[in-house]
Design a protein around this motif. Structure first.
Motif, mmCIF file in Angstrom:
data_model
loop_
_atom_site.group_PDB
_atom_site.id
_atom_site.type_symbol
_atom_site.label_atom_id
_atom_site.label_comp_id
_atom_site.label_asym_id
_atom_site.label_seq_id
_atom_site.Cartn_x
_atom_site.Cartn_y
_atom_site.Cartn_z
ATOM 1 N N ILE A 18 0.837 -1.203 0.000
ATOM 2 C CA ILE A 18 0.000 0.000 0.000
ATOM 3 C C ILE A 18 0.869 1.249 0.000
ATOM 4 C CG2 ILE A 18 -1.681 1.336 1.339
ATOM 5 C CD1 ILE A 18 -2.793 -1.376 2.338
ATOM 6 N N SER A 19 1.938 1.237 0.803
ATOM 7 C CA SER A 19 2.870 2.357 0.856
ATOM 8 C C SER A 19 3.448 2.645 -0.521
ATOM 9 C CB SER A 19 4.006 2.047 1.838
ATOM 10 O OG SER A 19 4.998 3.045 1.802
ATOM 11 N N ASN A 20 3.895 1.612 -1.221
ATOM 12 C CA ASN A 20 4.452 1.793 -2.564
ATOM 13 C C ASN A 20 3.405 2.329 -3.530
ATOM 14 O OD1 ASN A 20 6.888 0.775 -1.647
ATOM 15 N ND2 ASN A 20 6.476 -1.308 -2.355
ATOM 16 N N PHE A 21 2.182 1.855 -3.378
ATOM 17 C CA PHE A 21 1.071 2.279 -4.228
ATOM 18 C C PHE A 21 0.802 3.782 -4.054
ATOM 19 C CE2 PHE A 21 -3.579 2.151 -5.355
ATOM 20 C CZ PHE A 21 -3.432 1.652 -6.637
ATOM 21 N N ILE A 22 0.760 4.224 -2.807
ATOM 22 C CA ILE A 22 0.529 5.639 -2.508
ATOM 23 C C ILE A 22 1.702 6.483 -2.980
ATOM 24 C CG2 ILE A 22 0.256 7.333 -0.647
ATOM 25 C CD1 ILE A 22 -1.261 5.165 0.925
ATOM 26 N N ASN A 23 2.915 6.007 -2.727
ATOM 27 C CA ASN A 23 4.106 6.780 -3.125
ATOM 28 C C ASN A 23 4.172 6.972 -4.637
ATOM 29 O OD1 ASN A 23 4.833 6.931 -0.453
ATOM 30 N ND2 ASN A 23 6.360 5.311 -0.565
ATOM 31 N N GLU A 24 3.803 5.944 -5.387
ATOM 32 C CA GLU A 24 3.781 6.084 -6.854
ATOM 33 C C GLU A 24 2.855 7.218 -7.267
ATOM 34 O OE1 GLU A 24 3.588 2.775 -9.649
ATOM 35 O OE2 GLU A 24 3.887 1.410 -7.959
ATOM 36 N N SER A 70 -6.617 11.651 6.775
ATOM 37 C CA SER A 70 -5.799 12.861 6.887
ATOM 38 C C SER A 70 -6.651 13.999 7.432
ATOM 39 C CB SER A 70 -5.222 13.256 5.521
ATOM 40 O OG SER A 70 -4.425 14.418 5.629
ATOM 41 N N ILE A 71 -5.993 14.996 8.000
ATOM 42 C CA ILE A 71 -6.691 16.238 8.368
ATOM 43 C C ILE A 71 -6.647 17.222 7.206
ATOM 44 C CG2 ILE A 71 -6.285 15.998 10.852
ATOM 45 C CD1 ILE A 71 -3.914 17.917 10.528
ATOM 46 N N ASN A 72 -5.967 16.825 6.132
ATOM 47 C CA ASN A 72 -5.785 17.680 4.949
ATOM 48 C C ASN A 72 -6.676 17.169 3.810
ATOM 49 O OD1 ASN A 72 -4.891 19.042 2.664
ATOM 50 N ND2 ASN A 72 -2.733 18.959 3.256
ATOM 51 N N LYS A 73 -7.803 17.811 3.612
ATOM 52 C CA LYS A 73 -8.740 17.390 2.574
ATOM 53 C C LYS A 73 -8.134 17.524 1.182
ATOM 54 C CE LYS A 73 -13.411 18.177 0.780
ATOM 55 N NZ LYS A 73 -14.639 19.017 0.884
ATOM 56 N N GLU A 74 -7.383 18.593 0.962
ATOM 57 C CA GLU A 74 -6.776 18.821 -0.359
ATOM 58 C C GLU A 74 -5.847 17.675 -0.738
ATOM 59 O OE1 GLU A 74 -4.073 22.163 -2.754
ATOM 60 O OE2 GLU A 74 -4.542 22.417 -0.622
ATOM 61 N N LEU A 75 -5.076 17.184 0.229
ATOM 62 C CA LEU A 75 -4.170 16.064 -0.027
ATOM 63 C C LEU A 75 -4.941 14.835 -0.499
ATOM 64 C CD1 LEU A 75 -1.460 14.548 0.123
ATOM 65 C CD2 LEU A 75 -1.925 14.172 2.558
ATOM 66 N N LEU A 76 -6.007 14.496 0.199
ATOM 67 C CA LEU A 76 -6.776 13.307 -0.171
ATOM 68 C C LEU A 76 -7.514 13.494 -1.495
ATOM 69 C CD1 LEU A 76 -8.251 11.934 3.176
ATOM 70 C CD2 LEU A 76 -6.108 11.381 2.025
ATOM 71 N N THR A 77 -7.960 14.710 -1.762
ATOM 72 C CA THR A 77 -8.628 14.989 -3.036
ATOM 73 C C THR A 77 -7.668 14.775 -4.208
ATOM 74 O OG1 THR A 77 -10.109 16.600 -1.992
ATOM 75 C CG2 THR A 77 -9.865 16.726 -4.372
ATOM 76 N N LYS A 78 -6.427 15.232 -4.040
ATOM 77 C CA LYS A 78 -5.423 15.027 -5.080
ATOM 78 C C LYS A 78 -5.063 13.548 -5.202
ATOM 79 C CE LYS A 78 -3.286 19.616 -4.841
ATOM 80 N NZ LYS A 78 -2.057 20.376 -4.491
ATOM 81 N N LEU A 97 3.650 11.378 -9.037
ATOM 82 C CA LEU A 97 3.060 11.884 -10.278
ATOM 83 C C LEU A 97 2.821 13.394 -10.225
ATOM 84 C CD1 LEU A 97 0.399 9.144 -11.108
ATOM 85 C CD2 LEU A 97 2.642 9.470 -12.175
ATOM 86 N N ASN A 98 2.852 13.954 -9.019
ATOM 87 C CA ASN A 98 2.595 15.378 -8.824
ATOM 88 C C ASN A 98 3.845 16.030 -8.249
ATOM 89 O OD1 ASN A 98 1.756 17.698 -6.870
ATOM 90 N ND2 ASN A 98 -0.037 17.480 -8.200
ATOM 91 N N ASN A 99 4.354 17.046 -8.898
ATOM 92 C CA ASN A 99 5.613 17.667 -8.486
ATOM 93 C C ASN A 99 5.538 18.209 -7.064
ATOM 94 O OD1 ASN A 99 8.345 18.654 -9.032
ATOM 95 N ND2 ASN A 99 7.420 20.699 -8.994
ATOM 96 N N GLN A 100 4.436 18.873 -6.728
ATOM 97 C CA GLN A 100 4.274 19.440 -5.393
ATOM 98 C C GLN A 100 4.210 18.341 -4.337
ATOM 99 O OE1 GLN A 100 0.658 21.711 -4.882
ATOM 100 N NE2 GLN A 100 1.227 22.409 -2.847
ATOM 101 N N LEU A 101 3.448 17.281 -4.615
ATOM 102 C CA LEU A 101 3.314 16.189 -3.651
ATOM 103 C C LEU A 101 4.593 15.370 -3.548
ATOM 104 C CD1 LEU A 101 -0.325 14.902 -4.269
ATOM 105 C CD2 LEU A 101 0.521 16.473 -2.504
ATOM 106 N N SER A 102 5.349 15.300 -4.648
ATOM 107 C CA SER A 102 6.631 14.597 -4.613
ATOM 108 C C SER A 102 7.604 15.296 -3.659
ATOM 109 C CB SER A 102 7.227 14.532 -6.017
ATOM 110 O OG SER A 102 8.482 13.898 -5.991
ATOM 111 N N LYS A 103 7.644 16.614 -3.720
ATOM 112 C CA LYS A 103 8.493 17.386 -2.802
ATOM 113 C C LYS A 103 8.002 17.234 -1.366
ATOM 114 C CE LYS A 103 9.815 20.895 -6.217
ATOM 115 N NZ LYS A 103 9.702 22.333 -6.600
ATOM 116 N N PHE A 104 6.694 17.255 -1.185
ATOM 117 C CA PHE A 104 6.082 17.064 0.127
ATOM 118 C C PHE A 104 6.467 15.702 0.706
ATOM 119 C CE2 PHE A 104 2.350 14.823 1.948
ATOM 120 C CZ PHE A 104 2.250 15.485 3.161
#
Length: 231
Positions: free
Chosen positions: A25-31, A77-85, A35-42
């Motif tokens: 699951i971790s690998n699945f989420i990380n992949e 998550s407490i971050n809705k934007e993160l889960l939406t992305k 795919l998103n530059n902002q989330l990759s840096k995060f």
């Protein structure tokens, strides 16, 4: 404090033994994050990420999730934007182990919590390994409090006492340490139940933990995913 939950329904391409499920699951989420530059840096930042996930469900009696079967796992998550992305990005991933076939995003508003328990093992790393029942319970309590206070200050940006104890009691529910495989090593964790205090700050802290996980390695391996029990 609100938290959000993304329920993911997946189809398995291979059998997965239960100790390996969270790494898959971790690998699945990380992949998806990459795919998103902002989330990759995060993802690469060395800081609390503010999300946690459980393992595959339903459980299998022989402890092996089956190729060709359908299961679900949840990301909180407490971050809705993160889960939406993530909801959009996960649909693009087709790994060697699983494929996403459906998602559902829910919001949970604060309720009065009587207790929380860990559905996935909670992990405490020590200099000589991991906390187990052979260690003093005071070490576990100290780590829970300090880690939680750090999370609260990081996400809520409010100063609270470093030794604020938000629970009345703790009960360890496993007889022996529970292993989670990750990067060719076995992490050892424990499942426990916390009876939560009634004051407002303790309740706010507990609601935060439902969205972020308790103790360590919440986003890296899904450790410390909590389930509430309400009055």
């Amino acid at each position: 404090m609100k938290y959000y939950e993304l329920t993911n329904t997946v189809y398995l391409y291979k059998d997965i033994y239960f100790t390996k499920a969270n790494e898959m699951i971790s690998n699945f989420i990380n992949e998806a994050l990459y795919l998103n530059n902002q989330l990759s840096k995060f993802h690469k930042k060395n800081e609390f990420k503010g999300y946690v996930y459980d393992s595959l469900f339903p459980r299998e009696n022989d402890k092996t999730y089956k190729k060709g079967s359908i299961y679900v796992f949840r990301i909180r998550s407490i971050n809705k934007e993160l889960l939406t992305k993530l909801e959009k990005l996960l649909k693009k991933i087709n790994s060697e182990y699983m494929k996403l076939i459906a998602t559902e995003l829910k919001v949970f508003k604060p309720k009065f919590i009587n207790s929380i328990y860990t559905a996935t093992p909670a992990i405490v790393t020590l200099e000589n390994g991991y906390w187990t029942k052979n260690e003093e319970i005071e070490i576990l309590i100290d780590r829970i409090i300090k880690n939680t206070v750090k999370k609260y200050k990081h996400f809520i940006d409010e100063d609270i006492p470093y030794d604020f104890e938000f629970f009345k009691t703790i009960e360890i529910e496993n007889m022996k340490p529970i292993a989670i495989e990750y990067k060719d090593i076995k992490l050892l964790g424990n499942k426990f139940k916390l009876e939560i205090k009634e004051d407002e700050l303790s309740q706010n802290i507990s609601n935060l933990l439902l969205g972020t996980g308790i103790l360590e390695k919440n986003s890296s391996i899904g450790a410390g995913y909590c389930i509430p029990r309400y009055i």
